[in-house]
Motif scaffolding. Structure first.
Motif, PDB file in Angstrom:
ATOM      1  N   UNK A  84      46.854   0.807 -11.221  1.00  0.00           N
ATOM      2  CA  UNK A  84      47.205   2.223 -11.105  1.00  0.00           C
ATOM      3  C   UNK A  84      47.705   2.488  -9.685  1.00  0.00           C
ATOM      4  N   UNK A  85      48.267   3.654  -9.483  1.00  0.00           N
ATOM      5  CA  UNK A  85      48.702   4.037  -8.148  1.00  0.00           C
ATOM      6  C   UNK A  85      47.582   4.663  -7.325  1.00  0.00           C
ATOM      7  N   UNK A  86      46.427   4.883  -7.961  1.00  0.00           N
ATOM      8  CA  UNK A  86      45.301   5.514  -7.269  1.00  0.00           C
ATOM      9  C   UNK A  86      44.775   4.656  -6.127  1.00  0.00           C
ATOM     10  N   UNK A  87      44.877   3.340  -6.258  1.00  0.00           N
ATOM     11  CA  UNK A  87      44.358   2.443  -5.219  1.00  0.00           C
ATOM     12  C   UNK A  87      44.953   2.771  -3.858  1.00  0.00           C
ATOM     13  N   UNK A  88      46.250   3.056  -3.831  1.00  0.00           N
ATOM     14  CA  UNK A  88      46.923   3.302  -2.563  1.00  0.00           C
ATOM     15  C   UNK A  88      46.448   4.608  -1.932  1.00  0.00           C
ATOM     16  N   UNK A  89      46.306   5.634  -2.738  1.00  0.00           N
ATOM     17  CA  UNK A  89      45.800   6.912  -2.232  1.00  0.00           C
ATOM     18  C   UNK A  89      44.369   6.727  -1.731  1.00  0.00           C
ATOM     19  N   UNK A  90      43.569   5.975  -2.485  1.00  0.00           N
ATOM     20  CA  UNK A  90      42.182   5.728  -2.070  1.00  0.00           C
ATOM     21  C   UNK A  90      42.118   4.973  -0.743  1.00  0.00           C
ATOM     22  N   UNK A  91      42.974   3.977  -0.593  1.00  0.00           N
ATOM     23  CA  UNK A  91      42.980   3.179   0.634  1.00  0.00           C
ATOM     24  C   UNK A  91      43.476   4.005   1.818  1.00  0.00           C
ATOM     25  N   UNK A  92      44.591   4.677   1.635  1.00  0.00           N
ATOM     26  CA  UNK A  92      45.203   5.387   2.758  1.00  0.00           C
ATOM     27  C   UNK A  92      44.450   6.643   3.165  1.00  0.00           C
ATOM     28  N   UNK A  93      43.865   7.338   2.211  1.00  0.00           N
ATOM     29  CA  UNK A  93      43.219   8.603   2.516  1.00  0.00           C
ATOM     30  C   UNK A  93      41.702   8.534   2.417  1.00  0.00           C
ATOM     31  N   UNK A  94      41.168   7.368   2.705  1.00  0.00           N
ATOM     32  CA  UNK A  94      39.723   7.212   2.698  1.00  0.00           C
ATOM     33  C   UNK A  94      39.113   8.177   3.714  1.00  0.00           C
ATOM     34  N   UNK A  95      38.105   8.917   3.282  1.00  0.00           N
ATOM     35  CA  UNK A  95      37.437   9.844   4.209  1.00  0.00           C
ATOM     36  C   UNK A  95      36.431   9.115   5.093  1.00  0.00           C
ATOM     37  N   UNK A  96      36.099   7.886   4.721  1.00  0.00           N
ATOM     38  CA  UNK A  96      35.151   7.094   5.509  1.00  0.00           C
ATOM     39  C   UNK A  96      35.727   5.706   5.778  1.00  0.00           C
ATOM     40  N   UNK A  97      36.735   5.639   6.670  1.00  0.00           N
ATOM     41  CA  UNK A  97      37.290   4.320   6.971  1.00  0.00           C
ATOM     42  C   UNK A  97      36.265   3.448   7.685  1.00  0.00           C
ATOM     43  N   UNK A  98      36.515   2.160   7.657  1.00  0.00           N
ATOM     44  CA  UNK A  98      35.597   1.213   8.288  1.00  0.00           C
ATOM     45  C   UNK A  98      35.391   1.571   9.757  1.00  0.00           C
ATOM     46  N   UNK A  99      34.214   1.226  10.277  1.00  0.00           N
ATOM     47  CA  UNK A  99      33.885   1.542  11.671  1.00  0.00           C
ATOM     48  C   UNK A  99      34.877   0.906  12.636  1.00  0.00           C
ATOM     49  N   UNK A 100      35.262  -0.335  12.388  1.00  0.00           N
ATOM     50  CA  UNK A 100      36.202  -1.008  13.294  1.00  0.00           C
ATOM     51  C   UNK A 100      37.538  -0.261  13.305  1.00  0.00           C
ATOM     52  N   UNK A 101      37.932   0.259  12.162  1.00  0.00           N
ATOM     53  CA  UNK A 101      39.176   1.025  12.072  1.00  0.00           C
ATOM     54  C   UNK A 101      39.069   2.306  12.892  1.00  0.00           C
ATOM     55  N   UNK A 102      37.975   3.028  12.709  1.00  0.00           N
ATOM     56  CA  UNK A 102      37.779   4.286  13.444  1.00  0.00           C
ATOM     57  C   UNK A 102      37.745   4.047  14.947  1.00  0.00           C
ATOM     58  N   UNK A 103      37.138   2.957  15.365  1.00  0.00           N
ATOM     59  CA  UNK A 103      37.045   2.639  16.789  1.00  0.00           C
ATOM     60  C   UNK A 103      38.415   2.323  17.369  1.00  0.00           C
ATOM     61  N   UNK A 104      39.230   1.619  16.596  1.00  0.00           N
ATOM     62  CA  UNK A 104      40.512   1.153  17.104  1.00  0.00           C
ATOM     63  C   UNK A 104      41.645   2.156  16.950  1.00  0.00           C
ATOM     64  N   UNK A 105      41.478   3.151  16.112  1.00  0.00           N
ATOM     65  CA  UNK A 105      42.560   4.091  15.824  1.00  0.00           C
ATOM     66  C   UNK A 105      43.117   4.772  17.076  1.00  0.00           C
ATOM     67  N   UNK A 106      42.282   5.331  17.967  1.00  0.00           N
ATOM     68  CA  UNK A 106      42.848   5.955  19.169  1.00  0.00           C
ATOM     69  C   UNK A 106      43.626   4.960  20.033  1.00  0.00           C
ATOM     70  N   UNK A 107      43.162   3.716  20.100  1.00  0.00           N
ATOM     71  CA  UNK A 107      43.872   2.697  20.877  1.00  0.00           C
ATOM     72  C   UNK A 107      45.231   2.406  20.252  1.00  0.00           C
ATOM     73  N   UNK A 108      45.271   2.326  18.932  1.00  0.00           N
ATOM     74  CA  UNK A 108      46.533   2.060  18.231  1.00  0.00           C
ATOM     75  C   UNK A 108      47.567   3.122  18.576  1.00  0.00           C
ATOM     76  N   UNK A 109      47.180   4.385  18.462  1.00  0.00           N
ATOM     77  CA  UNK A 109      48.132   5.460  18.731  1.00  0.00           C
ATOM     78  C   UNK A 109      48.451   5.599  20.220  1.00  0.00           C
ATOM     79  N   UNK A 110      47.533   5.262  21.086  1.00  0.00           N
ATOM     80  CA  UNK A 110      47.829   5.258  22.528  1.00  0.00           C
ATOM     81  C   UNK A 110      48.880   4.197  22.837  1.00  0.00           C
ATOM     82  N   UNK A 111      48.727   3.024  22.227  1.00  0.00           N
ATOM     83  CA  UNK A 111      49.714   1.963  22.431  1.00  0.00           C
ATOM     84  C   UNK A 111      51.064   2.351  21.841  1.00  0.00           C
TER      85      UNK A 111
END
Length: 194
Positions: A84-111
């Motif tokens: 189904x196409x739901x997997x992509x929406x679930x992955x991209x719009x997860x309200x609780x992304x992994x901790x490593x993702x949340x930690x790295x997100x500001x660094x990604x956008x700063x870079x």
């Protein structure tokens, strides 16, 4: 010279520390002293194992981009059986992304925002973005064999652009209607492949 395993271990430790510093302080305020403190080592060791400031920035861009690419590929792989196409929406719009993702997100956008000042960072962040689009294009082609490769690439580009725009605002308390509309927009794009 340090043994290769120690060299790699120290470089990983420095990159993780630099990423945390960027996330907390921003790219320009993340000094060698701050990185050394965060890594629990002397400043001279940071320079020995990772080089000068520009070397560090280039290395952390590769480190962060590689981490995001790995997260994306793991998420994509874990949903291979969900046709189904739901997997992509679930992955991209997860309200609780992994901790490593949340930690790295500001660094990604700063870079990303500093990439105009660092040509190597610009190249690496471009590669990361293009990997997301290429991987999603291939996955869409696999799922929608009747769609052309151009159609799949255009939809993938639209989905990834919507995602990057939304993800860059993740720190805001967005109205749930905006989130839902983003999800619906992605579903609308995906439905164009049927």
């Amino acid at each position: 010279m340090a043994r290769p395993s120690l060299q790699a271990e120290r470089q990983q430790s420095i990159m993780a520390a630099f990423t945390r510093c960027i996330s907390k302080l921003g790219l320009e305020a993340a000094s060698l002293d701050e990185i050394a403190k965060e890594a629990g080592m002397q400043r001279s060791l940071v320079r020995h194992f990772a080089g000068n400031r520009e070397d560090l920035v280039n290395q952390v861009a590769d480190y962060v981009a590689s981490k995001f690419e790995n997260i994306w590929r793991q998420q994509e792989h874990s949903h291979r059986e969900d046709l189904t196409n739901e997997w992509l929406v679930d992955v991209l719009f997860s309200t609780k992304p992994e901790a490593v993702y949340r930690t790295m997100l500001p660094a990604f956008y700063a870079l990303l925002s500093a990439s105009h000042r660092y040509p190597t960072v610009s190249v690496r962040m471009t590669q990361c973005f293009e990997l997301y689009v290429a991987d999603l294009s291939l996955e869409l082609q696999r799922r929608h064999s009747q769609a052309s490769s151009d159609d799949c690439q255009q939809v993938a580009l639209g989905v990834i652009n919507i995602y990057f725009a939304w993800d860059s605002l993740r720190g805001l308390e967005l109205n749930p209607t905006l989130i839902r509309n983003n999800q619906q927009l992605i579903k609308r794009l995906l439905s164009s492949l049927k």
